[in-house]
Design a protein around this motif. Structure first.
Motif, PDB file in Angstrom:
ATOM      1  N   THR A   1      55.217  37.517  35.757  1.00 38.08           N
ATOM      2  CA  THR A   1      54.733  38.556  36.675  1.00 38.08           C
ATOM      3  C   THR A   1      53.212  38.542  36.776  1.00 38.08           C
ATOM      4  OG1 THR A   1      54.858  40.159  34.860  1.00 38.08           O
ATOM      5  CG2 THR A   1      56.706  40.064  36.371  1.00 38.08           C
ATOM      6  N   TYR A   2      52.524  38.338  35.670  1.00 37.05           N
ATOM      7  CA  TYR A   2      51.058  38.307  35.718  1.00 37.05           C
ATOM      8  C   TYR A   2      50.564  37.223  36.663  1.00 37.05           C
ATOM      9  CZ  TYR A   2      50.134  41.542  31.804  1.00 37.05           C
ATOM     10  OH  TYR A   2      50.007  42.650  31.004  1.00 37.05           O
TER      11      TYR A   2
ATOM     12  N   SER B   1      52.097  35.915  39.256  1.00 41.46           N
ATOM     13  CA  SER B   1      52.380  36.264  40.652  1.00 41.46           C
ATOM     14  C   SER B   1      51.379  37.290  41.164  1.00 41.46           C
ATOM     15  CB  SER B   1      53.805  36.808  40.775  1.00 41.46           C
ATOM     16  OG  SER B   1      54.756  35.816  40.445  1.00 41.46           O
ATOM     17  N   VAL B   2      51.067  38.296  40.351  1.00 39.81           N
ATOM     18  CA  VAL B   2      50.100  39.312  40.758  1.00 39.81           C
ATOM     19  C   VAL B   2      48.719  38.690  40.916  1.00 39.81           C
ATOM     20  CG1 VAL B   2      48.942  41.451  40.094  1.00 39.81           C
ATOM     21  CG2 VAL B   2      51.396  41.186  39.684  1.00 39.81           C
ATOM     22  N   ALA B   3      48.339  37.827  39.961  1.00 43.14           N
ATOM     23  CA  ALA B   3      47.020  37.182  40.031  1.00 43.14           C
ATOM     24  C   ALA B   3      46.907  36.306  41.271  1.00 43.14           C
ATOM     25  CB  ALA B   3      46.778  36.353  38.775  1.00 43.14           C
ATOM     26  N   ALA B   4      47.971  35.572  41.580  1.00 44.65           N
ATOM     27  CA  ALA B   4      47.936  34.690  42.751  1.00 44.65           C
ATOM     28  C   ALA B   4      47.806  35.487  44.041  1.00 44.65           C
ATOM     29  CB  ALA B   4      49.194  33.824  42.791  1.00 44.65           C
ATOM     30  N   LYS B   5      48.411  36.681  44.065  1.00 47.89           N
ATOM     31  CA  LYS B   5      48.347  37.515  45.261  1.00 47.89           C
ATOM     32  C   LYS B   5      47.041  38.310  45.346  1.00 47.89           C
ATOM     33  CE  LYS B   5      49.751  39.774  48.912  1.00 47.89           C
ATOM     34  NZ  LYS B   5      48.476  40.508  49.068  1.00 47.89           N
ATOM     35  N   GLU B   6      46.563  38.824  44.216  1.00 45.11           N
ATOM     36  CA  GLU B   6      45.452  39.776  44.242  1.00 45.11           C
ATOM     37  C   GLU B   6      44.151  39.267  43.626  1.00 45.11           C
ATOM     38  OE1 GLU B   6      45.895  42.297  45.963  1.00 45.11           O
ATOM     39  OE2 GLU B   6      48.075  42.461  46.050  1.00 45.11           O
ATOM     40  N   GLY B   7      44.252  38.370  42.669  1.00 48.10           N
ATOM     41  CA  GLY B   7      43.064  37.953  41.937  1.00 48.10           C
ATOM     42  C   GLY B   7      42.095  37.130  42.771  1.00 48.10           C
ATOM     43  N   GLN B   8      40.831  37.382  42.595  1.00 46.46           N
ATOM     44  CA  GLN B   8      39.774  36.590  43.220  1.00 46.46           C
ATOM     45  C   GLN B   8      38.725  36.308  42.148  1.00 46.46           C
ATOM     46  OE1 GLN B   8      38.931  39.334  46.535  1.00 46.46           O
ATOM     47  NE2 GLN B   8      39.861  37.839  47.927  1.00 46.46           N
ATOM     48  N   PRO B   9      39.051  35.398  41.226  1.00 42.87           N
ATOM     49  CA  PRO B   9      38.215  35.188  40.037  1.00 42.87           C
ATOM     50  C   PRO B   9      36.821  34.667  40.330  1.00 42.87           C
ATOM     51  CG  PRO B   9      39.903  33.488  40.212  1.00 42.87           C
ATOM     52  CD  PRO B   9      40.245  34.523  41.223  1.00 42.87           C
ATOM     53  N   LEU B  10      36.587  34.171  41.541  1.00 37.68           N
ATOM     54  CA  LEU B  10      35.242  33.730  41.892  1.00 37.68           C
ATOM     55  C   LEU B  10      34.415  34.865  42.487  1.00 37.68           C
ATOM     56  CD1 LEU B  10      36.052  30.233  43.480  1.00 37.68           C
ATOM     57  CD2 LEU B  10      35.442  30.786  41.113  1.00 37.68           C
ATOM     58  N   GLU B  11      35.055  36.011  42.740  1.00 37.51           N
ATOM     59  CA  GLU B  11      34.365  37.145  43.355  1.00 37.51           C
ATOM     60  C   GLU B  11      34.343  38.399  42.483  1.00 37.51           C
ATOM     61  OE1 GLU B  11      35.879  37.953  47.239  1.00 37.51           O
ATOM     62  OE2 GLU B  11      36.092  35.831  47.753  1.00 37.51           O
ATOM     63  N   ARG B  12      35.385  38.585  41.642  1.00 38.56           N
ATOM     64  CA  ARG B  12      35.485  39.817  40.853  1.00 38.56           C
ATOM     65  C   ARG B  12      35.984  39.515  39.448  1.00 38.56           C
ATOM     66  NH1 ARG B  12      38.188  41.468  45.335  1.00 38.56           N
ATOM     67  NH2 ARG B  12      40.135  41.316  44.189  1.00 38.56           N
ATOM     68  N   VAL B  13      35.485  40.274  38.494  1.00 39.33           N
ATOM     69  CA  VAL B  13      35.997  40.239  37.128  1.00 39.33           C
ATOM     70  C   VAL B  13      37.065  41.313  36.993  1.00 39.33           C
ATOM     71  CG1 VAL B  13      35.443  40.600  34.692  1.00 39.33           C
ATOM     72  CG2 VAL B  13      33.842  39.371  36.172  1.00 39.33           C
TER      73      VAL B  13
ATOM     74  N   ASP C   1      51.195  43.803  21.952  1.00 45.68           N
ATOM     75  CA  ASP C   1      52.479  44.213  21.399  1.00 45.68           C
ATOM     76  C   ASP C   1      52.252  45.101  20.175  1.00 45.68           C
ATOM     77  OD1 ASP C   1      53.826  42.478  18.803  1.00 45.68           O
ATOM     78  OD2 ASP C   1      51.886  41.850  19.582  1.00 45.68           O
ATOM     79  N   GLN C   2      53.142  46.068  20.013  1.00 48.46           N
ATOM     80  CA  GLN C   2      53.002  47.074  18.973  1.00 48.46           C
ATOM     81  C   GLN C   2      53.223  46.493  17.581  1.00 48.46           C
ATOM     82  OE1 GLN C   2      51.972  50.053  18.739  1.00 48.46           O
ATOM     83  NE2 GLN C   2      52.780  50.734  16.773  1.00 48.46           N
ATOM     84  N   LYS C   3      54.136  45.557  17.450  1.00 49.72           N
ATOM     85  CA  LYS C   3      54.524  45.108  16.117  1.00 49.72           C
ATOM     86  C   LYS C   3      53.442  44.294  15.438  1.00 49.72           C
ATOM     87  CE  LYS C   3      58.405  43.105  13.585  1.00 49.72           C
ATOM     88  NZ  LYS C   3      59.756  42.515  13.692  1.00 49.72           N
ATOM     89  N   SER C   4      52.827  43.351  16.146  1.00 49.82           N
ATOM     90  CA  SER C   4      51.860  42.466  15.496  1.00 49.82           C
ATOM     91  C   SER C   4      50.420  42.698  15.922  1.00 49.82           C
ATOM     92  CB  SER C   4      52.225  40.998  15.776  1.00 49.82           C
ATOM     93  OG  SER C   4      51.880  40.636  17.110  1.00 49.82           O
ATOM     94  N   GLY C   5      50.213  43.377  17.061  1.00 49.73           N
ATOM     95  CA  GLY C   5      48.857  43.538  17.557  1.00 49.73           C
ATOM     96  C   GLY C   5      48.323  42.283  18.226  1.00 49.73           C
ATOM     97  N   SER C   6      49.212  41.435  18.749  1.00 52.42           N
ATOM     98  CA  SER C   6      48.790  40.250  19.490  1.00 52.42           C
ATOM     99  C   SER C   6      48.454  40.621  20.929  1.00 52.42           C
ATOM    100  CB  SER C   6      49.887  39.178  19.461  1.00 52.42           C
ATOM    101  OG  SER C   6      50.111  38.731  18.135  1.00 52.42           O
ATOM    102  N   TYR C   7      47.783  39.704  21.626  1.00 49.25           N
ATOM    103  CA  TYR C   7      47.221  40.001  22.949  1.00 49.25           C
ATOM    104  C   TYR C   7      47.591  38.883  23.916  1.00 49.25           C
ATOM    105  CZ  TYR C   7      43.493  40.903  26.451  1.00 49.25           C
ATOM    106  OH  TYR C   7      42.778  41.149  27.601  1.00 49.25           O
ATOM    107  N   ILE C   8      48.126  39.261  25.074  1.00 50.06           N
ATOM    108  CA  ILE C   8      48.509  38.305  26.118  1.00 50.06           C
ATOM    109  C   ILE C   8      47.769  38.696  27.389  1.00 50.06           C
ATOM    110  CG2 ILE C   8      50.446  37.373  27.474  1.00 50.06           C
ATOM    111  CD1 ILE C   8      52.278  38.373  25.122  1.00 50.06           C
ATOM    112  N   GLY C   9      47.194  37.726  28.104  1.00 52.11           N
ATOM    113  CA  GLY C   9      46.427  38.127  29.261  1.00 52.11           C
ATOM    114  C   GLY C   9      46.165  37.050  30.287  1.00 52.11           C
ATOM    115  N   TRP C  10      45.828  37.520  31.497  1.00 52.52           N
ATOM    116  CA  TRP C  10      45.294  36.696  32.568  1.00 52.52           C
ATOM    117  C   TRP C  10      43.902  37.203  32.885  1.00 52.52           C
ATOM    118  CZ3 TRP C  10      42.910  37.760  37.113  1.00 52.52           C
ATOM    119  CH2 TRP C  10      42.617  36.672  37.939  1.00 52.52           C
TER     120      TRP C  10
END
Length: 728
Positions: free
Chosen positions: A244-245, A247-259, A266-275
């Motif tokens: 899902t991330y 698909s949303v990034a491809a539709k909305e993200g403009q990484p050359l124009e906006r940060v 996740d609650q159990k380990s405190g790991s981080y997933i991101g785009w």
């Protein structure tokens, strides 16, 4: 009352016509085969996923496959995802489902950012919405406003787009997680690692190395690389979220124009997933203790932190540990929360404020600076004086309207013994009931006396934790969130803002919790967020006349109180999860009933004294007539229209794991609360007193006293932290 269109003035015409022109230009260059600079192609690699003449998509961790058209994404701009399982066949699919896109060649795509397919990674396929003339939703929304569609519902429709994206992520994550866990043993999935990010390259705008084509993860070192079920599940979570991330990034993200980021912790380990994937190797980071996580997983809170600064604090560096622990508590608070700090020994040694103050970044920084110059090592210890000061602070805050009016709890930490008489216990219990306060107690250190702390939690609907020396105190404290997240299902997003430490850009996250529904009782799985910056530049939006209305609406949603399900059954199960020593007298049931998710408040209802339903959370609606002067009809209306906040919902057993929140309010559904009643209190997301857009704002938060609530129990989260004798 101001009801919408009069709240919103016209646009700054020049700026928006430039944007509209850009949109028109993009649309003009579109054609069914894609932009000439980045044409649609046929992706031969998809042949590897064709079985029996059908293209088959199998979600990560799932044994179920879905049939896709064999020409999926090939050669032409089309809404290839429309109606396809598992993400775009629901009643309210996310915006990207109905938008045309096609596969493109990364090496023949000038001026556009292609994105790598997550569904079919082995095909090494890239795709683009932009080549099919698709502007992001903000540009389309801005065009509508420039065409004079400036009513309040039109203004806030851009927020509904963000809400849809968050819900699509939450729904798909929860559903795929249940499917994955139903398979029993889970095999590890491939994922892209933040540390190091091999494909990342330096982006001057972001001031760091990023890979906008991919979703990556930083998995906590304590679980990374282990061949365990926890590790396998984590790696597959990355792939589930990436679908899902991306698909949303491809539709909305403009990484050359906006940060702007999308992220999940996740609650159990405190790991981080991101785009996007970033080249990032943190050494002392736990997202569970960041304001966006706390804001997304629980409702608003009022916090009184009471810290022992007696002479024993000078031993074993305890005074520094106390300061650090206080800072850690502050880190869990956000603008919608309120906080006060009291230092005590044989009396009140110092108090930051005689009433609760908004937990803004400025105020929290001020508290830290204040703590650094206080004496943490003198005098004796008197818990009763400290508690009396805490309750006096609550009373003063209620009188001044300086309160979030929501959740309440007491967190009590000590490694020693307390001189508590039966009358003292009774006094605490009575005040806990009066203020609807829950008590968490922590006995720190291997030699700590657990008798007092356990009794306090058992008598006040809380949880006791025995924390031996060498334990991870921060990890144990994270269970504080799970109590509230398990006892409530948050159906509305939460907004916050902070300055990104790397880019120095102001980010505006919008967050929702996700729940683990694979077991008998739903529990917090983690929090997913999307920066509003991905769709638009909030800094630029603040100069527009519509911003006050957007600010008021996001503040309303974030400040809404949440009803807790803290039945004895659920409490005992939560206690058992903390450890056998945490269980109070009585059996630990195998399963508990749950509140019917179909039972919701009427979010448009205002009672006869001007209050919305959620302000009844923690109060007894059946006493509205005798306690607060409501008429018999007014009391009955509250009980009927505010079923969830008044505790009138049916309990279902077993818990309906497939049923979730219904009737989620849209941003564009109603006018801002401050335009409909004067019974509002506190500040908005920008630190200003809540007010209807276009009206005169009160000068300070004391003006919110009129909306402080029905009784002295107000909506307070009362957290009292005893940090005396921190470690043995």
């Amino acid at each position: 009352m101001m009801e919408g269109s009069s709240c919103v003035a016209s646009m700054a015409a020049g700026r928006w016509w430039v944007l509209v022109s850009l949109v028109a230009a993009a649309m003009a260059d579109s054609n069914p085969k894609g932009s000439s600079a980045c044409p649609c192609v046929e992706w031969a690699g998809l042949q590897d996923y064709i079985q029996g003449g059908q293209l088959m998509y199998t979600p990560t961790g799932s044994t179920a496959s879905h049939e896709y058209p064999t020409d999926y994404g090939n050669l032409e701009c089309k809404a290839h995802d429309a109606g396809l399982a598992p993400y775009c066949n629901g009643a309210s699919p996310p915006a990207w489902c109905s938008k045309p896109w096609c596969y493109v060649s990364k090496s023949n795509c000038a001026g556009l950012q292609p994105y790598k397919s997550v569904k079919f990674p082995g095909a090494d396929a890239y795709y683009s919405y932009q080549t099919c003339g698709q502007s992001n939703e903000f540009a389309l929304w801005a065009q509508g406003l420039a065409d004079n569609s400036t009513s309040a519902p039109e203004v806030t429709k851009i927020l509904d787009v963000v809400l849809d994206y968050l819900w699509s992520t939450r729904d798909s994550l929860e559903e795929e997680y249940v499917r994955m866990m139903a398979n029993g043993s889970v095999s590890a999935c491939s994922y892209i690692n933040f540390c190091p990010c091999v494909e990342c390259y330096y982006n001057a705008l972001w001031q760091e190395k990023i890979d906008p084509e991919a979703v990556g993860a930083w998995l906590r070192p304590s679980v990374a690389g282990q061949t365990t079920q926890e590790w396998n599940v984590l790696t597959c979570l990355v792939q589930i979220i990436a679908t899902t991330y991306s698909s949303v990034a491809a539709k909305e993200g403009q990484p050359l124009e906006r940060v702007g980021y999308q992220y999940f912790a996740d609650q159990k380990s405190g790991s981080y997933i991101g785009w996007p994937t970033v080249d990032w190797c943190p050494t002392n980071y736990d997202p569970r203790f960041r304001p966006w996580y706390a804001s997304g997983s629980t409702g608003p809170k009022d916090v009184v932190i009471v810290v022992d600064v007696s002479g024993s604090m000078g031993e074993a560096n305890r005074y520094n540990l106390a300061r650090q622990a206080t800072g850690a508590v502050l880190d869990t608070l956000d603008w919608k929360d309120y906080v006060a700090v009291i230092l005590f020994n044989h009396g009140v040694s110092a108090q930051y404020s005689t009433r609760l103050t908004p937990a803004s970044e400025v105020n929290k920084d001020g508290i830290i600076s204040w703590l650094n110059v206080q004496n943490f090592r003198s005098g004796g210890t008197n818990f009763k004086i400290a508690l009396d000061a805490a309750f006096a602070t609550i009373q003063a805050s209620i009188a001044a309207g300086s309160t979030s009016m929501c959740q309440k709890a007491i967190i009590f930490l000590t490694d020693g013994t307390a001189d508590m008489s039966n009358n003292d216990y009774l006094s605490v219990q009575q005040q806990s009931q009066t203020y609807d306060a829950v008590m968490f107690t922590y006995a720190l250190g291997s030699g700590a006396d657990t008798t007092v702390t356990k009794r306090l939690s058992c008598e006040n609907r809380g949880i006791f934790y025995n924390v031996p020396d060498g334990s991870d105190l921060s990890l144990i404290m994270a269970s504080y969130y799970e109590y509230f997240a398990t006892g409530q299902e948050i159906c509305q997003p939460s907004f916050t803002s902070y300055t990104d430490a790397v880019t120095n850009k102001k980010l505006w996250p919008v967050c929702l919790p996700a729940y683990d529904r694979a077991g008998a009782d739903p529990s917090l799985l983690g929090v997913t967020c999307m920066d509003l910056n991905m769709i638009a530049d909030p800094t630029a939006m603040q100069s527009e006349s519509y911003w006050d209305y957007i600010s008021c609406k996001v503040s309303d949603f974030t400040k809404t109180c949440q009803q807790l399900d803290t039945s004895d059954c659920r409490l005992q199960r939560l206690r058992a999860a903390a450890g056998t020593e945490s269980v109070c007298e009585g059996e630990v049931p195998s399963t508990c009933s749950c509140v019917d998710p179909d039972c919701q408040d009427d979010t448009s209802f205002i009672d006869e004294k001007g209050y919305f339903c959620d302000t009844w959370v923690g109060d007894d609606c059946s006493k509205a007539q005798e306690s607060w002067g409501y008429s018999a009809a007014g009391q009955q209306a509250a009980l009927t229209r505010c079923r969830r906040s008044c505790g009138q919902c049916t309990m279902l057993s077993p818990c309906p794991s497939t049923k979730r929140c219904v009737g989620t309010e849209r941003f564009s559904a109603n006018a801002c609360r401050a335009c409909r009643t004067d019974k509002v209190s506190g500040i908005d997301i920008q630190g200003r007193v809540m007010a209807c857009p276009g009206s005169t704002r009160p000068e300070d938060t004391s003006a919110g006293a009129a909306g402080a609530a029905h009784s002295s129990s107000m909506k307070l989260l009362f957290i009292v932290v005893f940090l005396g004798r921190l470690l043995a």
